[in-house]
Design a protein around this motif. Structure first.
Motif, PDB file in Angstrom:
ATOM      1  N   MET A   1     -29.202 -56.442  40.590  1.00  0.00           N
ATOM      2  CA  MET A   1     -29.425 -55.258  39.811  1.00  0.00           C
ATOM      3  C   MET A   1     -28.091 -54.550  39.651  1.00  0.00           C
ATOM      4  O   MET A   1     -27.188 -54.732  40.466  1.00  0.00           O
ATOM      5  N   ASN A   2     -27.991 -53.743  38.613  1.00  0.00           N
ATOM      6  CA  ASN A   2     -26.749 -53.002  38.432  1.00  0.00           C
ATOM      7  C   ASN A   2     -26.869 -51.617  39.068  1.00  0.00           C
ATOM      8  O   ASN A   2     -27.965 -51.164  39.414  1.00  0.00           O
ATOM      9  N   VAL A   3     -25.740 -50.963  39.254  1.00  0.00           N
ATOM     10  CA  VAL A   3     -25.691 -49.665  39.939  1.00  0.00           C
ATOM     11  C   VAL A   3     -26.510 -48.621  39.188  1.00  0.00           C
ATOM     12  O   VAL A   3     -27.211 -47.816  39.803  1.00  0.00           O
ATOM     13  N   HIS A   4     -26.447 -48.653  37.863  1.00  0.00           N
ATOM     14  CA  HIS A   4     -27.196 -47.677  37.070  1.00  0.00           C
ATOM     15  C   HIS A   4     -28.696 -47.793  37.342  1.00  0.00           C
ATOM     16  O   HIS A   4     -29.387 -46.784  37.502  1.00  0.00           O
ATOM     17  N   ARG A   5     -29.209 -49.015  37.407  1.00  0.00           N
ATOM     18  CA  ARG A   5     -30.643 -49.200  37.685  1.00  0.00           C
ATOM     19  C   ARG A   5     -30.989 -48.738  39.090  1.00  0.00           C
ATOM     20  O   ARG A   5     -32.049 -48.146  39.318  1.00  0.00           O
ATOM     21  N   GLY A  35     -20.000 -49.429  43.668  1.00  0.00           N
ATOM     22  CA  GLY A  35     -21.038 -50.414  43.378  1.00  0.00           C
ATOM     23  C   GLY A  35     -21.877 -50.761  44.592  1.00  0.00           C
ATOM     24  O   GLY A  35     -22.457 -51.835  44.666  1.00  0.00           O
ATOM     25  N   ARG A  54     -25.621 -55.617  43.266  1.00  0.00           N
ATOM     26  CA  ARG A  54     -26.001 -56.899  42.654  1.00  0.00           C
ATOM     27  C   ARG A  54     -26.879 -57.754  43.583  1.00  0.00           C
ATOM     28  O   ARG A  54     -27.511 -58.707  43.119  1.00  0.00           O
TER      29      ARG A  54
END
Length: 60
Positions: A1-5, A35, A54
């Motif tokens: 997953m990305n940091v924003h999510r 991150g 991630r």
């Protein structure tokens, strides 16, 4: 997953299931600059760790 999510999940009112290598975890905090996400095992707040965003997976 990305940091924003990860940030979205942390701010969400509803529970969104997240796994770390098959282990259900809660997101405690997000360091977007690095991150990294601090998580703990669901049902065991003492089992906390900091991992790259991630490595987390949203469960659908």
């Amino acid at each position: 997953m990305n940091v924003h999510r990860a940030q979205e999940i942390l701010a969400a009112d509803e529970k969104i299931e997240v796994d770390l290598n098959g282990l259900a975890v809660w997101i405690d905090s997000v360091d977007a600059g690095k991150g990294l996400v601090k998580v703990h095992a669901e049902g065991n707040p003492a089992d906390a760790r900091v991992v790259p965003a991630r490595e987390l997976e949203e469960v659908h």
